[in-house]
Design a protein around this motif. Sequence first.
Motif, short mmCIF file in Angstrom:
data_model
loop_
_atom_site.label_atom_id
_atom_site.label_comp_id
_atom_site.label_asym_id
_atom_site.label_seq_id
_atom_site.Cartn_x
_atom_site.Cartn_y
_atom_site.Cartn_z
N LEU A 171 0.86 -1.19 0.00
CA LEU A 171 0.00 0.00 0.00
C LEU A 171 0.89 1.24 0.00
CD1 LEU A 171 -2.73 1.47 0.36
CD2 LEU A 171 -2.52 1.08 2.83
N VAL A 172 0.66 2.11 -0.97
CA VAL A 172 1.42 3.36 -1.10
C VAL A 172 0.46 4.52 -0.87
CG1 VAL A 172 2.83 4.79 -2.62
CG2 VAL A 172 3.01 2.29 -2.74
N ALA A 229 0.04 4.93 13.72
CA ALA A 229 0.82 3.87 14.35
C ALA A 229 0.05 2.56 14.36
CB ALA A 229 1.19 4.28 15.78
N ALA A 230 -1.25 2.62 14.61
CA ALA A 230 -2.06 1.40 14.64
C ALA A 230 -2.11 0.73 13.28
CB ALA A 230 -3.47 1.72 15.12
N ALA A 231 -2.18 1.53 12.22
CA ALA A 231 -2.20 0.97 10.87
C ALA A 231 -0.89 0.26 10.55
CB ALA A 231 -2.46 2.07 9.85
N ILE A 232 0.21 0.81 11.01
CA ILE A 232 1.51 0.19 10.75
C ILE A 232 1.65 -1.11 11.54
CG2 ILE A 232 4.00 0.48 10.96
CD1 ILE A 232 2.55 2.01 8.64
N ARG A 233 1.18 -1.13 12.77
CA ARG A 233 1.22 -2.38 13.53
C ARG A 233 0.40 -3.46 12.84
NH1 ARG A 233 0.96 1.34 17.97
NH2 ARG A 233 -1.31 1.12 18.08
N LEU A 234 -0.75 -3.07 12.32
CA LEU A 234 -1.59 -4.01 11.59
C LEU A 234 -0.86 -4.53 10.35
CD1 LEU A 234 -5.35 -3.58 10.78
CD2 LEU A 234 -3.75 -4.06 8.93
N ALA A 235 -0.25 -3.63 9.59
CA ALA A 235 0.46 -4.01 8.37
C ALA A 235 1.63 -4.94 8.67
CB ALA A 235 0.96 -2.76 7.64
N GLU A 236 2.37 -4.64 9.72
CA GLU A 236 3.50 -5.50 10.09
C GLU A 236 3.02 -6.90 10.44
OE1 GLU A 236 5.15 -3.19 13.24
OE2 GLU A 236 6.65 -2.23 11.93
N THR A 293 3.57 -4.37 3.01
CA THR A 293 4.54 -3.29 2.89
C THR A 293 3.79 -1.97 2.76
OG1 THR A 293 6.20 -4.70 1.84
CG2 THR A 293 6.40 -2.33 1.49
N VAL A 294 4.12 -1.00 3.61
CA VAL A 294 3.44 0.30 3.60
C VAL A 294 4.44 1.40 3.30
CG1 VAL A 294 2.13 2.00 4.91
CG2 VAL A 294 1.62 -0.43 5.17
N ILE A 295 4.15 2.15 2.24
CA ILE A 295 4.91 3.32 1.84
C ILE A 295 4.04 4.55 2.07
CG2 ILE A 295 6.13 4.48 -0.04
CD1 ILE A 295 7.36 1.79 0.66
N PRO A 324 9.93 -3.50 5.05
CA PRO A 324 10.81 -3.00 3.98
C PRO A 324 11.41 -4.10 3.12
CG PRO A 324 11.89 -2.85 6.13
CD PRO A 324 10.45 -3.19 6.39
N ALA A 325 11.35 -5.35 3.58
CA ALA A 325 11.84 -6.45 2.75
C ALA A 325 11.03 -6.59 1.47
CB ALA A 325 11.82 -7.76 3.54
N GLY A 326 9.83 -6.03 1.47
CA GLY A 326 8.99 -6.09 0.28
C GLY A 326 9.24 -4.95 -0.68
N LEU A 327 10.33 -4.20 -0.48
CA LEU A 327 10.65 -3.03 -1.30
C LEU A 327 11.98 -3.22 -2.00
CD1 LEU A 327 9.96 -0.04 -2.08
CD2 LEU A 327 11.22 0.62 -0.03
N LEU A 328 12.04 -2.87 -3.28
CA LEU A 328 13.28 -2.94 -4.06
C LEU A 328 13.68 -1.54 -4.44
CD1 LEU A 328 15.44 -4.58 -5.62
CD2 LEU A 328 13.86 -4.60 -7.56
N LEU A 329 14.83 -1.08 -3.92
CA LEU A 329 15.32 0.27 -4.23
C LEU A 329 16.16 0.21 -5.50
CD1 LEU A 329 16.30 1.43 -0.62
CD2 LEU A 329 14.25 2.00 -1.92
#
Length: 279
Positions: free
Chosen positions: A237-238, A245-252, A257-259, A273-278
Amino acid sequence: MNPAEPNDASALHLPAPAAEQTVLRLRGGVATDAMDHLAEEVPVALVYNGISHAVMMATPRDLEAFALGFSLTEAIIDNAAECYGIDIEVGEAGVAVHLEIASRAFVALKERRRSLTGRTGCGLCGVDSLDQVYRSLPVLTRPAPLARSAIVRALAGLKGEQPLNRLTGATHAAAWCGGDGSLLIVREDVGRHNALDKVIGAMARLPARDPAGFMLISSRVSVEMAQKTAMAGVAALVAVSAPTAAAIRLAEGCGMTVIAFARGEDFVCYANPAGLLLD
């Protein structure tokens, strides 16, 4: 990018998504009369097998997709096949969207309704106790990391796919993007939750979808936005704005992966962040 629904606004005489308004505009100390545009929001009742379940204020466009997406993300139905038909009825007080759903789903909905004592216009729909806030979510996986270049491409194209917001400045957008950042489905609404439900409803009608795709929203990442994305089985989700903070805990917890604060080529990865390729 936004094909008309089978029951489109012209055929059903739905209100236009925007209205003209004469305004007094002050610029540089000079006042002038001008014409502006305002986004419309109308009451939309979601009626399941003849029983009204919820009334939402929404933009009167893509209402079939909205109703189907809401039904899926609120776990009223398990999949699109449990919705046998959708009819739209326009009245003086608003718009009623009638859904015919499977008996199993309708029985479960009636059981849920028996325990509901009230509902607010914004928040967690259909929730009446604290233990219902954080629902069970699927474990999400991606076949490949989300590439930075795909995020940049999707962001660059989103503004051009928001005609109602260009006209009124009052609507949010949500988009289903391919793994390469192409914008596959874009929907607008005065409510950020409604826009996302419209996208998810349209996705449910696709014969297949890109497993490496991701969701893009013009708003912040709240718990409900993260939950709806997870219920749609989307693992990335971008967002243009901030997360909670609650949304990030849920995502983790579910592997999403939340951007957030995605602007141009800049963004912040808050979860997985493991789901992200820089690249």
